[in-house]
Write an enzyme that holds these catalytic residues in place. Sequence first.
Site, PDB file in Angstrom:
ATOM      1  N   HIS A  98       0.815  -1.216   0.000  1.00 43.25           N
ATOM      2  CA  HIS A  98       0.000   0.000   0.000  1.00 43.25           C
ATOM      3  C   HIS A  98       0.851   1.269   0.000  1.00 43.25           C
ATOM      4  CE1 HIS A  98       0.266  -0.609   4.554  1.00 43.25           C
ATOM      5  NE2 HIS A  98       0.781   0.586   4.373  1.00 43.25           N
ATOM      6  N   ASP A 130      -0.073  -7.617   1.220  1.00 43.57           N
ATOM      7  CA  ASP A 130       0.378  -6.237   1.403  1.00 43.57           C
ATOM      8  C   ASP A 130       1.902  -6.131   1.427  1.00 43.57           C
ATOM      9  OD1 ASP A 130      -0.005  -3.537   1.594  1.00 43.57           O
ATOM     10  OD2 ASP A 130      -0.242  -3.522   3.759  1.00 43.57           O
ATOM     11  N   SER A 206       4.862   2.906   7.979  1.00 47.34           N
ATOM     12  CA  SER A 206       4.409   1.713   7.290  1.00 47.34           C
ATOM     13  C   SER A 206       5.490   1.183   6.355  1.00 47.34           C
ATOM     14  CB  SER A 206       3.157   2.030   6.483  1.00 47.34           C
ATOM     15  OG  SER A 206       2.546   0.862   6.033  1.00 47.34           O
TER      16      SER A 206
END
Length: 364
Positions: A98, A130, A206
């Site tokens: 992402h 992911d 992230s």
Amino acid sequence: GASPGGGIRFVGPAPMSSPAAPAGGAAFGQAARAVRPCVVAISAIRPVAGGAAGRAAGPAFVEPFDGVPDRLIAPAAYEAVGSGVVVESSGYVVTNYHVVAGASTVHASLPTRPPTHVAAELVAADPERDLALLRLGTAGPLPAATLGDSSRVRVGDWVLAVGYPFGLELTVTAGIVGATGVSLDIGGRRFARLLQTDAPINKGSSGGPLVDLHGQIVGLNTAIYSPTGVFGGAGFAIPSNRVGAFVVRSLAAHGHALAPSSRPRAAGSAWLGLGLVELRPETAARLFYPYSGGAMVASVVIDSPADEAELARGDILVAIAGERVADVASAERILQILPPGQPFVAVIWRDGKTENVTMRLRGG
């Protein structure tokens, strides 16, 4: 200090003791020094239609995909940031999918002084898990982090989260593992068997690593639980065994393998996390299995190499590393001579057809 004669004698400031260091305090610094050179900042350029302008007020689970705030760089584009970690010294970086999904341009900043900015190319992606693998356009070897064994992580273990929160400087935070095997639904996707930690993780972190006190990656920071959008005490990371399986498959597809220094360090004999039973003739007939020999998968250990390669109960091992599997004993014999950490291809029979899966033995 008070003098025996009753007067006051100034003797200067009394020596002050330092506050007690947290458990593993020295190890924190050692682990941070080991992994910080391997962590990069990632900048992704996306169209505005898929960016900040189109985001609704988020749910309680927040994917810290991008830096805060997203920076508009043109009427039709905006810049968002995340983190990544070098896993192969020739310039391969693993991050969350992402972080780079939908990006027209991706750049990475190496943690040098001043930072070195290089172009990054998306070379492999697994949106369901992911995960994404980038190749940096840089000459010369880069320091690569070591992938640890997430199946050994226990509740209460100290961990460090490393990344670029809010697009700021490279930051290290500490906490413990609060839970393992957590399953969440985030943004319509199912995330299974995540690690949970109270090490502060925020937007921009992230794709950064979660490491143990040896500086080995045990997870990839992915999401936080927060009604406000900032860290509220619960962060979640993809286990390193899942990350490692993706990296090994992706590098093998590009003719690379993890260097010995980047492989999981574990003592003991090699293992695959696979339970096998003899393939009975009646079972082979029921499954329309067309070959002679083979060994059936009876069990798969969670977070093992076999689990990360998505082997499942009922699969039949047809061949391992180019050698035909006649029975359970032959499968064990083949596996015993394969080197730990090196990827190999196994042929399995599943749902009426053969499939190739890539996996690696791990030190047990």
